[in-house]
Design a protein around this motif. Structure first.
Motif, PDB file in Angstrom:
ATOM      1  N   THR A   1       0.952  -1.266  -0.005  1.00 37.33           N
ATOM      2  CA  THR A   1       0.079  -0.118   0.116  1.00 37.33           C
ATOM      3  C   THR A   1       1.001   1.234  -0.122  1.00 37.33           C
ATOM      4  O   THR A   1       2.088   0.990   0.224  1.00 37.33           O
ATOM      5  CB  THR A   1      -0.936   0.079   1.358  1.00 37.33           C
TER       6      THR A   1
ATOM      7  N   TYR B   1     -11.123   9.921   6.225  1.00 34.78           N
ATOM      8  CA  TYR B   1     -10.820   9.264   7.305  1.00 34.78           C
ATOM      9  C   TYR B   1     -12.070   8.463   7.863  1.00 34.78           C
ATOM     10  O   TYR B   1     -13.178   9.190   8.054  1.00 34.78           O
ATOM     11  CB  TYR B   1     -10.457  10.163   8.462  1.00 34.78           C
TER      12      TYR B   1
ATOM     13  N   ASN C   1     -12.172   3.012  11.454  1.00 30.85           N
ATOM     14  CA  ASN C   1     -11.062   2.145  11.662  1.00 30.85           C
ATOM     15  C   ASN C   1     -10.007   2.319  10.702  1.00 30.85           C
ATOM     16  O   ASN C   1      -8.937   1.704  10.738  1.00 30.85           O
ATOM     17  CB  ASN C   1     -11.502   0.882  11.583  1.00 30.85           C
ATOM     18  N   TYR C   2     -10.008   3.027   9.446  1.00 34.74           N
ATOM     19  CA  TYR C   2      -8.915   3.012   8.657  1.00 34.74           C
ATOM     20  C   TYR C   2      -9.005   4.561   7.870  1.00 34.74           C
ATOM     21  O   TYR C   2      -9.818   5.182   7.894  1.00 34.74           O
ATOM     22  CB  TYR C   2      -8.990   1.918   7.475  1.00 34.74           C
TER      23      TYR C   2
ATOM     24  N   VAL D   1      -8.496   6.153   3.890  1.00 42.44           N
ATOM     25  CA  VAL D   1      -8.190   5.465   2.366  1.00 42.44           C
ATOM     26  C   VAL D   1      -7.584   6.797   1.785  1.00 42.44           C
ATOM     27  O   VAL D   1      -8.060   7.807   1.795  1.00 42.44           O
ATOM     28  CB  VAL D   1      -9.478   5.085   1.969  1.00 42.44           C
TER      29      VAL D   1
ATOM     30  N   ARG E   1      -4.653   2.255   1.545  1.00 38.13           N
ATOM     31  CA  ARG E   1      -5.303   2.554   2.870  1.00 38.13           C
ATOM     32  C   ARG E   1      -4.587   1.989   3.949  1.00 38.13           C
ATOM     33  O   ARG E   1      -3.491   1.367   3.861  1.00 38.13           O
ATOM     34  CB  ARG E   1      -6.586   1.853   2.832  1.00 38.13           C
ATOM     35  N   GLU E   2      -4.632   2.556   5.086  1.00 39.31           N
ATOM     36  CA  GLU E   2      -4.009   2.371   6.255  1.00 39.31           C
ATOM     37  C   GLU E   2      -4.939   2.309   7.385  1.00 39.31           C
ATOM     38  O   GLU E   2      -5.941   3.008   7.451  1.00 39.31           O
ATOM     39  CB  GLU E   2      -2.876   3.364   6.600  1.00 39.31           C
ATOM     40  N   LYS E   3      -4.551   1.634   8.422  1.00 33.72           N
ATOM     41  CA  LYS E   3      -5.496   1.300   9.860  1.00 33.72           C
ATOM     42  C   LYS E   3      -5.038   2.551  10.730  1.00 33.72           C
ATOM     43  O   LYS E   3      -3.868   3.092  10.658  1.00 33.72           O
ATOM     44  CB  LYS E   3      -4.760  -0.038  10.497  1.00 33.72           C
ATOM     45  N   ARG E   4      -6.098   3.022  11.214  1.00 37.09           N
ATOM     46  CA  ARG E   4      -5.968   4.074  12.203  1.00 37.09           C
ATOM     47  C   ARG E   4      -5.307   3.688  13.406  1.00 37.09           C
ATOM     48  O   ARG E   4      -5.707   2.635  14.067  1.00 37.09           O
ATOM     49  CB  ARG E   4      -7.444   4.836  12.371  1.00 37.09           C
TER      50      ARG E   4
END
Length: 219
Positions: free
Chosen positions: A40, A94, A97-98, A100, A216-219
């Motif tokens: 990612t 935002y 939970n993630y 994008v 995407r990444e996790k928060r």
């Protein structure tokens, strides 16, 4: 061998660059980076090997070094997002939970997706004018996926420019605003090429953008 990095900049991939070359490139902390052995894109200041390029201890970076950001109010549920429009022509939304990352959809992607959608609805639309097309586009755009079948083929989707989920009223307004593009002798479509968010006239009136996910990444 020195590790190299790909940068997503001005709507395209640049590189690969070494760390020294990235410094000369004047990379900014919010530019998206692709590393080897990753799946990612990630913001430059979050890449361990690149942290030395940024001074995280300054109380406030100079204004001219910050990306152009339009931040909206924080949200409390999955239907409401916090959105950022970055200077490298990408968008961050935002979710609970993630986070994008999106790029703006190209004109060709949107055109080809629309052609597919027209073929899908052409027969029912010939039998009953307007109604099938209105329901198809409006219901698909306010669905969970927020994309028509044609858009799904090209991995693009409709997003509200305030980061919230597209509503039925909003998608309906966008559908009927699309008629204005024909009434303006297609000038409404050509507006796509003259604004920073790749919006046609009906996008601007409905306050929507068409985007494609790039990571995407996790928060």
């Amino acid at each position: 061998m020195e590790e190299k990095f790909i940068v997503y900049y001005a709507g395209d991939r640049k590189g690969p660059f070494t760390i020294k070359e990235l410094k000369q490139f004047k990379i900014q902390r919010y530019d998206l980076i692709w590393q080897e052995n990753t799946s990612t894109w990630i913001e430059a200041h979050k890449v361990e090997a690149l942290k030395s390029l940024f001074d995280d201890f300054l109380p406030a970076p100079r204004k001219e070094n910050l990306p152009e950001v339009d931040k909206r109010a924080m949200y409390s549920n999955s239907n409401v997002g916090n959105i950022e429009f970055l200077s490298n022509r990408t968008v961050k939304i935002y979710y609970p939970n993630y986070i994008v990352h999106y790029r703006y959809a190209s004109f060709i992607e949107r055109l080809l997706a629309r052609i597919i959608d027209i073929f899908i609805i052409i027969i029912p639309a010939a039998i009953i004018p307007i109604l099938p097309a209105w329901l198809y586009f409006s219901l698909m755009h306010c669905s969970t996926d927020q994309q028509t079948l044609g858009q799904k083929v090209f991995n693009i989707k409709l997003e509200s420019a305030d980061g919230k989920k597209v509503t039925f009223g909003q998608s309906t307004g966008r559908f009927f605003a699309n008629i204005l593009n024909a009434l303006t002798f297609l000038i409404g479509y050509l507006m796509f090429f003259f604004n920073s968010k790749n919006q046609c006239l009906h996008d601007m009136l409905a306050d929507t953008i068409v985007v494609s996910e790039i990571g995407r990444e996790k928060r």
